[in-house]
Every structure is written in structure tokens, then in C-alpha cells.
Design a protein around this motif. Structure first.
Motif, PDB file in Angstrom:
ATOM      1  N   SER A   1       0.963  -1.620   0.023  1.00 39.41           N
ATOM      2  CA  SER A   1      -0.336  -0.029  -0.140  1.00 39.41           C
ATOM      3  C   SER A   1       0.603   1.234   0.139  1.00 39.41           C
ATOM      4  CB  SER A   1      -0.655  -0.181   1.363  1.00 39.41           C
ATOM      5  OG  SER A   1      -0.181   0.167   2.208  1.00 39.41           O
ATOM      6  N   GLY A   2       2.186   1.010   0.159  1.00 38.31           N
ATOM      7  CA  GLY A   2       3.247   2.415   0.626  1.00 38.31           C
ATOM      8  C   GLY A   2       4.513   1.614   0.578  1.00 38.31           C
TER       9      GLY A   2
ATOM     10  N   SER B   1       1.984   6.311   0.823  1.00 40.28           N
ATOM     11  CA  SER B   1       0.774   5.891   0.499  1.00 40.28           C
ATOM     12  C   SER B   1       0.651   5.924  -0.947  1.00 40.28           C
ATOM     13  CB  SER B   1      -0.210   6.240   0.330  1.00 40.28           C
ATOM     14  OG  SER B   1      -0.568   7.248   0.298  1.00 40.28           O
TER      15      SER B   1
ATOM     16  N   ASN C   1      -1.283   6.589  -3.156  1.00 42.05           N
ATOM     17  CA  ASN C   1      -1.745   7.843  -3.893  1.00 42.05           C
ATOM     18  C   ASN C   1      -0.660   9.853  -3.471  1.00 42.05           C
ATOM     19  OD1 ASN C   1      -1.620   8.231  -0.735  1.00 42.05           O
ATOM     20  ND2 ASN C   1      -4.257   8.700  -0.609  1.00 42.05           N
TER      21      ASN C   1
ATOM     22  N   LYS D   1       0.201  10.647  -0.193  1.00 41.74           N
ATOM     23  CA  LYS D   1       0.134  11.201   1.670  1.00 41.74           C
ATOM     24  C   LYS D   1       1.136  10.608   2.296  1.00 41.74           C
ATOM     25  CE  LYS D   1      -3.050  11.712   4.570  1.00 41.74           C
ATOM     26  NZ  LYS D   1      -4.809  11.191   5.367  1.00 41.74           N
TER      27      LYS D   1
ATOM     28  N   LYS E   1       2.785   9.807   5.859  1.00 43.11           N
ATOM     29  CA  LYS E   1       2.581   9.897   7.357  1.00 43.11           C
ATOM     30  C   LYS E   1       3.849  10.102   8.345  1.00 43.11           C
ATOM     31  CE  LYS E   1       0.019   7.047  10.668  1.00 43.11           C
ATOM     32  NZ  LYS E   1      -0.223   6.063  10.517  1.00 43.11           N
TER      33      LYS E   1
END
Length: 678
Positions: free
Chosen positions: A335-336, A353, A355, A357, A359
Motif C-alpha cells: 500500500s506504500g 502511500s 496516492n 500521502k 505520514k
């Protein structure tokens, strides 16, 4: 008798009040970081967690005092920290351990037979097999997904004659001179290695059980690096510049894949600028990689990109980082991916991620180095702080705030020591730029006293001082010095614009930044302005030599491994890219090179300046130091040249690294004005 005791107690109290308590105290409850501790310090590196997340490999480094060498062996610890075991033992270097996919074996590199070779160790029996007998040092070890093979890189010499000639027949038993060495490359030597033969680095695959003759899977007159297996074991991705006149291209590398059945090589990227660091997702669909568009920046911070396994669907995933992401590791669900990022002196773990993003996974004033993540999300890394050298830690991605300390190999050496307190500084440059630095206070600092200060400048110049423990600085603090270190413009960790602050202007405003840092330290109230010193190596040596030509505010200086004359340096250093730091070539505009050279300002120097360089340095050749020394000596300046024998750019021998510290301190003590404890 009673009156005598009372009088003694009274005078002892008076002495303590006036700051002389240490003169009469015979039993301090702490020790100081003496020079003797240097050879006792050890290191922890290369953390690698087992696939099941239960055990962690690491390399434990130590100093072989008898042979004046740095050595390392492999150790293992469970994630609870209850069982620490030595896996290999010997007076050599075992390093870069990598778990097999089933967790039953370890591949690693070792120079135990005086050449670096690939070895495999069986965890259950600790038996070791040497798989290779290569002429050149291998690197980039990667297990195949099924655990049956190992991929690696190694150098292959190009034996084709450049200009064939044939001497007359040599008489039997004659002792003739060595033959000539012919060079037809842009770069023909490398610091730390010396002259390098013509040739190229290729990727090989070898049987992980029996070893034998490695199978070369890349070809051509190109160098290849960083092999990465596809999940099905059919392909290996790598980075290279497989283009005509590759040595003239400014890092314009691409990512390729090679089919292991056909050896067909496919080009996956084609952007102008470097593409590298390919990492394949666990689901076999995606390749994450780093790079940037070609430009005229002094240096570049990398972006993160994504494409599919066939080189399609390329897109910029994330950019505008404070520093280049490192240790890219995919999440198990694809997923990332995770990465480490150095920012404002600290290093932490982040997740991006698919997309784009981002974190932040960990936080804190520490520096994480090395990253290994097991399938269950258990992480192995090393952590260092102001007061602790790197120690092994683990945590789970589900609870990243819960760091568990596993192994600290320096706890015994540092136990009971009083270290200098470190204070973070933020201040403004003369043109309004926000700057960060740190000030280490003397270990035994007392109120209402003034102390000498050392400004220590980092090299690179594109690098970053961090919150990591530094033995040399703490040793200065033990000897009554304050130590100022900071990140002037040109440093990483603050974004691309900050790095660009020295574009075509180095040295330049970074000098102003350093002086602003000195002013910020003085404002703390305990710095003796008559006894300020400055030192640095490589890029720090350049700035030190520049400083003494532009100010007399320092009592003494030490310039280590510097560039003194850019005009001669760009043609004599081991790489060819330094020409790109200037707008024109030196034969087109020698004035630009002169104005940016410390040599141009040597007549201004009034600061006693010592120069220290390795005799075999190929990055900043010793001729640079000799040129500065000769100029200073000709002008009858207070100077000294220290030549480290058999050393390249930075010292390899532990005794030489300690000698550097001792010569620095001796030079400063020699030029200390008055009593440093006044």
C-alpha cells in the motif's frame, strides 16, 4: 582540635563558594571522557531483522589495538533483548549480513582470508561456507525470493590494450622497470582505493548453497549497481548508465531490468536526470525509485517516483523533501513504502502511500540509521542521541512510539561519565535566513566563568550535522571547551532552496552563516571571545581556510583536508564533476576560480593556522595543503603542516583518528590566550 576542624570546614566552604571546590575535592562522583576511552568505543550497524520478526542481526565493530585496525563481527539478539549471541568471531571484518528468505541462513561479506568474499552461515549450526574466490570486492548482496541464489556486484577489468606496443625481448633474469600505465578515462583513480584499472562493475548470480563460478548477467562497457529481484525470481532490476560516453553524463542513470533466462536487458526509465534505487513491491506490481530532473543546482534532493514492473504508468509520487529519502522499504501489503528522512539534525521513519500521502511514523530528537522491517511490522534500526552512540532498537509499526532498546555496546564505557550538555540554537543569518546549530557546554561548566569555544565545520559541503553522539566534541567539552556546530546554507535537511544557497557561490554566504552562529553562541554569556578556535575537514577545511583569510576573530585554526586553489583542484581531484560547480571552465574564466579560492586571501591571514592532510588523499590531494602551507610560510605566518602517512581522505587507522584529536587540542592549547578557565 575542635576549633581546627571548624576552621578547616570554614575555609573549604569559602573555597567552594569562590569556584575552587574541585581543587580540594578528592572524590568526584563522576568521571570525564578521556582520550583513553577512544580505543574502547564500539559500534553497532547493519541491523537486519529475520523474516519472522523474532531475531535481529547486527554488525559489532571494535578497535584491534594490536594491529591498529577497525574490525567487526556478526551478532544476533531476539526482539525481547533477552539473548544476545556472537555469531562470528575473529580478528577480521564480517559485515553486511542479510537473512535468507526462510530465516535459516545468513549471507555476509568477510575479509577473513585477506580478500573480501561472500560467505554463508547456517543459523542452527553456525557453520560458515565461503562461496566466492573473487579478485575484486563484491557488494550489493541480495537473496533470490526462493533462497536458492544470491545476486551481487563485482568489478571486471577491461583487458583490451589501449595503445599496443611491443618492447624488445627482455634478457633472462633482467630486472626492468615496471611498464607504463595508459589512461584514457575522465577519472582514473578513487580516494580510498588509489589508481583503479579500467573496467566496469557487473551483476552476478551465484548458487547460495554451493557457490562455485558466478554467472554474469549484465554485459557491455557499462557499470551496474543495486540489483533487486522481482518477486517471481525471473528478473533483476538495477541502475546504470548504459549510454554512449557515459562518463560525460551528469549522473543520467536509468533503471533497467534483465531477464535471467534470456539475459535480455530492458530500459524502464528515460527521464533526463538520475533514476536509481529501484525497490519492487511485494505484490510484484510496482517499482518505487528515486531521482530528479537534470538541472544546474549545486546538489539535488531526490524525489520519490513510482512505475509498474514494465516501466509504464510512471508518476512523481512525492517531492519537496527536506532531504533525500533513504532506506526505502515496501509495506507488506504494497500500500506504500517506508523510508528514513534526515531533517533539521534528526532522522525519523516516514510512510508514503501510493496516492502520495506522507505520514510521519516516528518522532523524537534522535537519529535513526539503517532500516529493516519484518513481515509482521517489527522494525530493527539503530538510534543515536546527543549523549549516546548508536544502539540497537526495535519497535512495531502498530506502536512506533514504543522503542525497545536491545543492545548498547558503549554503555560500559560511558557509565558514570559527565558529558557536556547540548543546547539547540536557532538564529538568523545577516540576510534573514533561519539557521540551526548546537552548542555543547564544557562538561564541568561553572557560573560566571568564560570558556574557550571551538567552531567545528562539516564537510561535503552538502551534508548535515545531526544530534548524533560525537566523541571528539565531548572530549573537547571534557577539556573545558564549548563546541559550536551548525548547518550553514548548502547543508541538507532544510530543503532544496537551502542547498541552492551556495550555487556558484562557495565559499560565500555560508561564511556569514557561520559567523552568525558564533555570535549566537557568544550571546549565551559564557564564551571567551579571546579564545575562540575553528576547525573542519574537507568542505569544513575549505571554510576554515576561507575564514582565516576573512576575519581575525579566532585565536587559532586547523584546516584539515582542504581545497585551497580551485583552479588546480578541479583537475587533480579523483572525480570530474567539480567543474560543474563553476559557471565556466578554469581556462575560460580563471578569475572566478581565484576569487573562490582561500589561496587568493592568504596575505590577509593573521590567525595561527595548522593544515592536516593524508599523504594519499585523492579527494583533496595533499598538494592543496602544501600550497597553502608554502604560501603561509613564505609570508612568515604562524603555521604548521601535519602529514598523515598512508591515509586517504579521512583516516582509516584508529591511532591516526585519535592523533587528529590530539593535534587539534595541542594547537589550540599552544595559542590559548591567558588562562582558559578565567
Amino acid at each position: 582540635m575542635k576549633k581546627t576542624i571548624e576552621l578547616f570546614a570554614f575555609f573549604t566552604l569559602i573555597l567552594f563558594i569562590f569556584g575552587l571546590g574541585n581543587a580540594v575535592s578528592m572524590d568526584k562522583n563522576y568521571k570525564l571522557l578521556s582520550k583513553e576511552t577512544y580505543m574502547e568505543m564500539e559500534s553497532v550497524s547493519s541491523p537486519n531483522i529475520s523474516p519472522d520478526g523474532k531475531n535481529i542481526l547486527f554488525s559489532r565493530g571494535w578497535v584491534d589495538k594490536m594491529n591498529d585496525r577497525s574490525r567487526s563481527n556478526l551478532w544476533i539478539v531476539d526482539i525481547e533483548g533477552t539473548r544476545v549471541r556472537e555469531l562470528t568471531h575473529g580478528n577480521w571484518r564480517d559485515f553486511s549480513p542479510v537473512w535468507s528468505p526462510d530465516g535459516k541462513k545468513i549471507a555476509f561479506l568477510s575479509d577473513r582470508d585477506e580478500t573480501t568474499q561472500i560467505h554463508v552461515l547456517w543459523i542452527d549450526t553456525r557453520e560458515v561456507a565461503q562461496l566466492t574466490h573473487l579478485e575484486r570486492t563484491p557488494g550489493g548482496l541480495k537473496w533470490s525470493p526462493d533462497g536458492k541464489k544470491l545476486a551481487f556486484t563485482s568489478f571486471i577489468a577491461d583487458e583490451k590494450p589501449i595503445l599496443p606496443v611491443k618492447l624488445v625481448k627482455k634478457p633472462k633474469g633482467a630486472k626492468w622497470a615496471k611498464p607504463a600505465v595508459l589512461i584514457d578515462r575522465l577519472s582514473w583513480r578513487r580516494d580510498g582505493r588509489g589508481p583503479i584499472p579500467k573496467g566496469y562493475t557487473h551483476i552476478f548470480v551465484i548458487d547460495a548453497e554451493l557457490g562455485g563460478t558466478p554467472n554474469q548477467i549484465t554485459s557491455g562497457d557499462y557499470s551496474h549497481s543495486d540489483p533487486q529481484w522481482s518477486m517471481d525470481g525471473r528478473l533483476i532490476c538495477f541502475s546504470a548508465i548504459r549510454k554512449p560516453e557515459a562518463e560525460y553524463l551528469r549522473g543520467n542513470s536509468e533503471i533497467y531490468s534483465v531477464d535471467l533466462d534470456t539475459l535480455e536487458i530492458k530500459t524502464l526509465t528515460d527521464r533526463k536526470g538520475p533514476d536509481r534505487g529501484a525497490r519492487l513491491s511485494p505484490d510484484g506490481k510496482w517499482i518505487a525509485y528515486t531521482g530528479y530532473d537534470e538541472n544546474n543546482n549545486y546538489s539535488n534532493i531526490s524525489n520519490l517516483y513510482l512505475m509498474d514492473l514494465n516501466g509504464k504508468k510512471k508518476r512523481l509520487l512525492a517531492d519537496d523533501f527536506p532531504n533525500s529519502p533513504s532506506n526505502i522499504t515496501w509495506a507488506q501489503d504494497s500500500s506504500g513504502f517506508y523510508y528514513l528522512i534526515g531533517e533539521k539534525g534528526v532522522s525519523n521513519l516516514c510512510l508514503v502511500s501510493l496516492n502520495g500521502k506522507i505520514k510521519k511514523v516516528t518522532k523524537g530528537v534522535h537519529y535513526l540509521s539503517g532500516l529493516s522491517i519484518a513481515k509482521g511490522g517489527q522494525v530493527a534500526t539503530t538510534c543515536s542521541t546527543f549523549y549516546r552512540p548508536a544502539f540497537l532498537v526495535t519497535f512495531n509499526l502498530k506502536n512506533p512510539d514504543n522503542f525497545k532498546e536491545l543492545v548498547d555496546v558503549n554503555e560500559d564505557v560511558l557509565a558514570g561519565l559527565k558529558l557536556g550538555e547540548v543546547e539547540e540554537l536557532w538564529f538568523k543569518s545577516p540576510d534573514g535566513l533561519d539557521l540551526q546549530g548546537w552548542l555543547i557546554k564544557p562538561a564541568e561548566i561553572k557560573a560566571n566563568r568564560k570558556y574557550p569555544m571551538l567552531l567545528y565545520i562539516h564537510g561535503g559541503p552538502v551534508s548535515m550535522y545531526t544530534v548524533r553522539f560525537n566523541w571528539a566534541w565531548q572530549n573537547f567539552a571534557e577539556n573545558g571547551y564549548a563546541v559550536l556546530y551548525m548547518n550553514p546554507r548548502g547543508s541538507t535537511g532544510y530543503g532544496q532552496d537551502f542547498v541552492n544557497g551556495i550555487n556558484y557561490f562557495y565559499p560565500g554566504k555560508d561564511y556569514d552563516d557561520l559567523m552568525a552562529g558564533v555570535d549566537a553562541a557568544i550571546a549565551k554569556g559564557f564564551i571567551d571571545e579571546d579564545n575562540m578556535f575553528v576547525a573542519g575537514g574537507s568542505g569544513g577545511g575549505v571554510l576554515t581556510a576561507w575564514i582565516v583569510g576573512h576575519t581575525n576573530r579566532f585565536a587559532a585554526a586547523v584546516s584539515m583536508r582542504p581545497v585551497i586553489n580551485w583552479h588546480s583542484f578541479v583537475g587533480n581531484t579523483d572525480g570530474s564533476s567539480w567543474y560543474l560547480r563553476f559557471r565556466k571552465y578554469p581556462w575560460e574564466d580563471p578569475v572566478e576560480y581565484a576569487l573562490r579560492s582561500p589561496l587568493h586571501y592568504v596575505a590577509n591571514v593573521t590567525t595561527p593556522t595548522m593544515i592536516m592532510t593524508g599523504e594519499e588523499d585523492l579527494r583533496c590531494p595533499i598538494g592543496q595543503s602544501e600550497e597553502f602551507y608554502r604560501a603561509l610560510k613564505t609570508l612568515k605566518k604562524d603555521t604548521l603542516l601535519v602529514r598523515m602517512p598512508n591515509e586517504y581522505h579521512g583516516w582509516r587507522r584508529p591511532s591516526h583518528r585519535l592523533l587528529q584529536q590530539l593535534y587539534l587540542m595541542a594547537w589550540f592549547e599552544k595559542h590559548m590566550k591567558g588562562n582558559k578557565d578565567k
